[in-house]
Scaffold this motif. Structure first.
Motif, PDB file in Angstrom:
ATOM      1  N   GLY A 282       0.835  -1.194   0.000  1.00  0.00           N
ATOM      2  CA  GLY A 282       0.000   0.000   0.000  1.00  0.00           C
ATOM      3  C   GLY A 282       0.868   1.241   0.000  1.00  0.00           C
ATOM      4  N   ILE A 283       0.287   2.368  -0.374  1.00  0.00           N
ATOM      5  CA  ILE A 283       1.048   3.606  -0.513  1.00  0.00           C
ATOM      6  C   ILE A 283       1.591   4.105   0.823  1.00  0.00           C
ATOM      7  CG2 ILE A 283      -0.926   5.153  -0.211  1.00  0.00           C
ATOM      8  CD1 ILE A 283       1.970   5.488  -2.779  1.00  0.00           C
ATOM      9  N   ASP A 284       1.008   3.636   1.938  1.00  0.00           N
ATOM     10  CA  ASP A 284       1.458   4.082   3.250  1.00  0.00           C
ATOM     11  C   ASP A 284       2.516   3.175   3.859  1.00  0.00           C
ATOM     12  OD1 ASP A 284      -0.303   6.250   3.223  1.00  0.00           O
ATOM     13  OD2 ASP A 284      -1.955   4.994   3.945  1.00  0.00           O
ATOM     14  N   ASP A 285       2.903   2.119   3.164  1.00  0.00           N
ATOM     15  CA  ASP A 285       3.880   1.181   3.719  1.00  0.00           C
ATOM     16  C   ASP A 285       4.909   0.854   2.642  1.00  0.00           C
ATOM     17  OD1 ASP A 285       5.265  -0.591   5.235  1.00  0.00           O
ATOM     18  OD2 ASP A 285       3.662  -2.079   5.429  1.00  0.00           O
ATOM     19  N   LEU A 286       5.879   1.740   2.500  1.00  0.00           N
ATOM     20  CA  LEU A 286       6.940   1.588   1.504  1.00  0.00           C
ATOM     21  C   LEU A 286       8.285   1.544   2.213  1.00  0.00           C
ATOM     22  CD1 LEU A 286       5.752   4.292  -1.062  1.00  0.00           C
ATOM     23  CD2 LEU A 286       5.379   1.841  -1.218  1.00  0.00           C
ATOM     24  N   ALA A 287       9.197   0.702   1.701  1.00  0.00           N
ATOM     25  CA  ALA A 287      10.519   0.614   2.311  1.00  0.00           C
ATOM     26  C   ALA A 287      11.525   0.143   1.267  1.00  0.00           C
ATOM     27  CB  ALA A 287      10.511  -0.326   3.512  1.00  0.00           C
ATOM     28  N   GLY A 288      12.799   0.403   1.538  1.00  0.00           N
ATOM     29  CA  GLY A 288      13.836  -0.066   0.634  1.00  0.00           C
ATOM     30  C   GLY A 288      15.145   0.673   0.845  1.00  0.00           C
ATOM     31  N   LYS A 289      16.214   0.093   0.305  1.00  0.00           N
ATOM     32  CA  LYS A 289      17.543   0.704   0.348  1.00  0.00           C
ATOM     33  C   LYS A 289      17.988   0.994  -1.081  1.00  0.00           C
ATOM     34  CE  LYS A 289      18.771  -2.041   4.429  1.00  0.00           C
ATOM     35  NZ  LYS A 289      19.710  -3.069   4.979  1.00  0.00           N
ATOM     36  N   ILE A 290      18.116   2.274  -1.405  1.00  0.00           N
ATOM     37  CA  ILE A 290      18.529   2.682  -2.748  1.00  0.00           C
ATOM     38  C   ILE A 290      20.033   2.944  -2.739  1.00  0.00           C
ATOM     39  CG2 ILE A 290      18.277   4.430  -4.552  1.00  0.00           C
ATOM     40  CD1 ILE A 290      15.420   4.844  -3.666  1.00  0.00           C
ATOM     41  N   GLN A 291      20.756   2.119  -3.491  1.00  0.00           N
ATOM     42  CA  GLN A 291      22.199   2.290  -3.589  1.00  0.00           C
ATOM     43  C   GLN A 291      22.573   3.328  -4.654  1.00  0.00           C
ATOM     44  OE1 GLN A 291      23.728   0.771  -1.299  1.00  0.00           O
ATOM     45  NE2 GLN A 291      22.251  -0.788  -0.708  1.00  0.00           N
ATOM     46  N   ASN A 292      21.808   3.338  -5.729  1.00  0.00           N
ATOM     47  CA  ASN A 292      22.130   4.249  -6.832  1.00  0.00           C
ATOM     48  C   ASN A 292      20.862   4.524  -7.623  1.00  0.00           C
ATOM     49  OD1 ASN A 292      23.433   5.776  -8.732  1.00  0.00           O
ATOM     50  ND2 ASN A 292      24.276   4.040  -9.864  1.00  0.00           N
ATOM     51  N   LEU A 293      20.616   5.784  -7.959  1.00  0.00           N
ATOM     52  CA  LEU A 293      19.433   6.168  -8.729  1.00  0.00           C
ATOM     53  C   LEU A 293      19.799   7.318  -9.659  1.00  0.00           C
ATOM     54  CD1 LEU A 293      16.400   6.155  -9.422  1.00  0.00           C
ATOM     55  CD2 LEU A 293      16.047   7.699  -7.480  1.00  0.00           C
ATOM     56  N   ARG A 294      19.419   7.163 -10.929  1.00  0.00           N
ATOM     57  CA  ARG A 294      19.654   8.221 -11.914  1.00  0.00           C
ATOM     58  C   ARG A 294      18.487   8.251 -12.881  1.00  0.00           C
ATOM     59  NH1 ARG A 294      24.046   6.477 -13.675  1.00  0.00           N
ATOM     60  NH2 ARG A 294      23.405   5.506 -15.649  1.00  0.00           N
ATOM     61  N   LEU A 295      17.981   9.471 -13.180  1.00  0.00           N
ATOM     62  CA  LEU A 295      16.894   9.616 -14.142  1.00  0.00           C
ATOM     63  C   LEU A 295      16.843  11.057 -14.648  1.00  0.00           C
ATOM     64  CD1 LEU A 295      14.422  11.248 -12.517  1.00  0.00           C
ATOM     65  CD2 LEU A 295      14.160   9.016 -11.433  1.00  0.00           C
ATOM     66  N   ARG A 296      16.033  11.263 -15.692  1.00  0.00           N
ATOM     67  CA  ARG A 296      15.874  12.578 -16.279  1.00  0.00           C
ATOM     68  C   ARG A 296      14.406  12.761 -16.678  1.00  0.00           C
ATOM     69  NH1 ARG A 296      19.599  15.929 -18.808  1.00  0.00           N
ATOM     70  NH2 ARG A 296      18.712  17.505 -20.199  1.00  0.00           N
ATOM     71  N   ASP A 297      13.829  13.923 -16.338  1.00  0.00           N
ATOM     72  CA  ASP A 297      12.444  14.230 -16.696  1.00  0.00           C
ATOM     73  C   ASP A 297      12.427  15.172 -17.891  1.00  0.00           C
ATOM     74  OD1 ASP A 297       9.532  14.236 -16.211  1.00  0.00           O
ATOM     75  OD2 ASP A 297       9.880  16.365 -15.756  1.00  0.00           O
ATOM     76  N   LYS A 298      11.323  15.176 -18.650  1.00  0.00           N
ATOM     77  CA  LYS A 298      11.213  16.022 -19.827  1.00  0.00           C
ATOM     78  C   LYS A 298      11.286  17.502 -19.481  1.00  0.00           C
ATOM     79  CE  LYS A 298       6.136  16.206 -19.845  1.00  0.00           C
ATOM     80  NZ  LYS A 298       6.062  17.625 -19.470  1.00  0.00           N
ATOM     81  N   SER A 299      11.015  17.863 -18.207  1.00  0.00           N
ATOM     82  CA  SER A 299      11.086  19.246 -17.790  1.00  0.00           C
ATOM     83  C   SER A 299      12.508  19.776 -17.700  1.00  0.00           C
ATOM     84  CB  SER A 299      10.399  19.416 -16.426  1.00  0.00           C
ATOM     85  OG  SER A 299      11.097  18.676 -15.424  1.00  0.00           O
ATOM     86  N   GLY A 300      13.478  18.854 -17.725  1.00  0.00           N
ATOM     87  CA  GLY A 300      14.881  19.232 -17.576  1.00  0.00           C
ATOM     88  C   GLY A 300      15.453  18.834 -16.241  1.00  0.00           C
ATOM     89  N   PHE A 301      14.582  18.396 -15.315  1.00  0.00           N
ATOM     90  CA  PHE A 301      15.055  17.929 -14.010  1.00  0.00           C
ATOM     91  C   PHE A 301      15.852  16.641 -14.173  1.00  0.00           C
ATOM     92  CE2 PHE A 301      14.330  15.032 -10.423  1.00  0.00           C
ATOM     93  CZ  PHE A 301      14.901  15.763  -9.405  1.00  0.00           C
ATOM     94  N   THR A 302      17.039  16.587 -13.549  1.00  0.00           N
ATOM     95  CA  THR A 302      17.878  15.389 -13.604  1.00  0.00           C
ATOM     96  C   THR A 302      18.305  15.025 -12.192  1.00  0.00           C
ATOM     97  OG1 THR A 302      19.890  16.700 -13.901  1.00  0.00           O
ATOM     98  CG2 THR A 302      18.775  15.932 -15.889  1.00  0.00           C
TER      99      THR A 302
END
Length: 302
Positions: A282-302
């Motif tokens: 469910g949206i109220d119960d999220l968990a995790g360990k992010i070691q590396n994340l990379r992305l780019r949005d069409k707005s220019g946000f990276t």
């Protein structure tokens, strides 16, 4: 069928067992159809031909041992299948280059179908769900509706898959261009809404989800009726790796926002992720360990 090969245990027939060790289809074409005005499929004449005289009373031996049906390996190559059901508004078109399935457990009596390995390469699937009037005369026997179908898979290997889903009732469109997906599943219980993945790798794939303009009041009522009694899924993943993927989400019921990130019209590209111990309940119960994340949005946000 261009070619059909079966490896079976003939001795098992004397023990009321149909054991298919290996089944291979080469160049298979299948067309199943049902018109809008009738609940009979185009193959019903075959069933009727073997039904015999239904007016005669026959005695059934309830003490005899039932037949057992076992399937181990199934392979399809160059397959074209069409399921056109105008009566209920379902249409599925599938073209498969190569499909290999190795069963871990196959039990028709208990409705258990668990796959050990599944490999699907070079496939295209289109699923269209049309808005149609309710068929109140479609009845499901109690002996079937009360039983739970158990489906699962341990190792999944998908390459070069195109999948499209169009729901014309809710005006929702989903498209997936999958280049490569490798998954190792520890446990999957669809009835219990639980999926536990050990490892998942998704590479060079692109997915889109579009909510087309709708009558907002009617759409919200439809979504509410579908989710009112549903419980939350429990999805966990030990290790997840995304490599150069992309995702697009457009909700055309919301006005466009040209300043900053438009969360109603996201277009993420160059997505790379290394994560461990992910959990969704469910949206109220999220968990995790992010070691590396990379992305780019069409707005220019990276």
């Amino acid at each position: 069928v261009g070619k059909l090969g079966i490896d079976t245990d003939l001795w098992g027939l004397t023990q009321k067992t149909i054991e298919l060790n290996d089944v291979q289809f080469d160049t298979l074409v299948a067309n199943i159809k049902r018109p809008k005005t009738s609940d009979a499929f185009n193959f019903n004449f075959i069933i009727d031909a073997f039904a015999g005289d239904t007016t005669k009373t026959t005695l059934v031996d309830t003490t005899s041992t039932p037949w057992e049906f076992v399937v181990e390996d199934v392979g399809l190559s160059i397959t074209r299948a069409r399921y056109i059901d105008h009566y209920t508004g379902n249409e599925i078109k599938a073209d498969i280059g190569e499909l290999e399935i190795s069963m871990d457990e196959f039990d028709i009596n208990e409705l258990i179908f668990k796959v050990d390995n599944i490999k699907l390469h070079d496939a295209s699937v289109d699923y269209n769900l049309y808005a149609t009037q309710e068929k109140n005369d479609i009845e499901t026997p109690d002996t079937v509706s009360s039983r739970v179908v158990q489906i699962g898979a341990n190792d999944i290997d998908l390459e070069r898959i195109l999948f499209a889903f169009n729901n014309y009732g809710t005006r929702q469109l989903l498209n997936v261009n999958l280049d490569r997906l490798i998954a190792e599943v520890d446990n999957s219980d669809l009835d219990g809404q639980t999926i536990a993945v050990n490892e998942l790798t998704l590479e060079n794939s692109f997915g889109t989800f579009h909510q087309m303009p709708t009558d907002t009041t009617k759409h919200e009522a439809l979504v509410a009726s579908d989710t009112a009694t549903s419980s939350e899924w429990m999805i966990t993943a030990g290790n997840v790796e995304l490599i150069n993927d992309a995702f697009q989400y457009y909700n055309f019921n919301q006005p466009a926002n040209n300043r900053g990130i438009d969360f109603g019209r996201l277009w993420l590209s160059q997505i790379s992720l290394e994560a461990d111990d992910l959990k969704y309940h469910g949206i109220d119960d999220l968990a995790g360990k992010i070691q590396n994340l990379r992305l780019r949005d069409k707005s220019g946000f990276t």
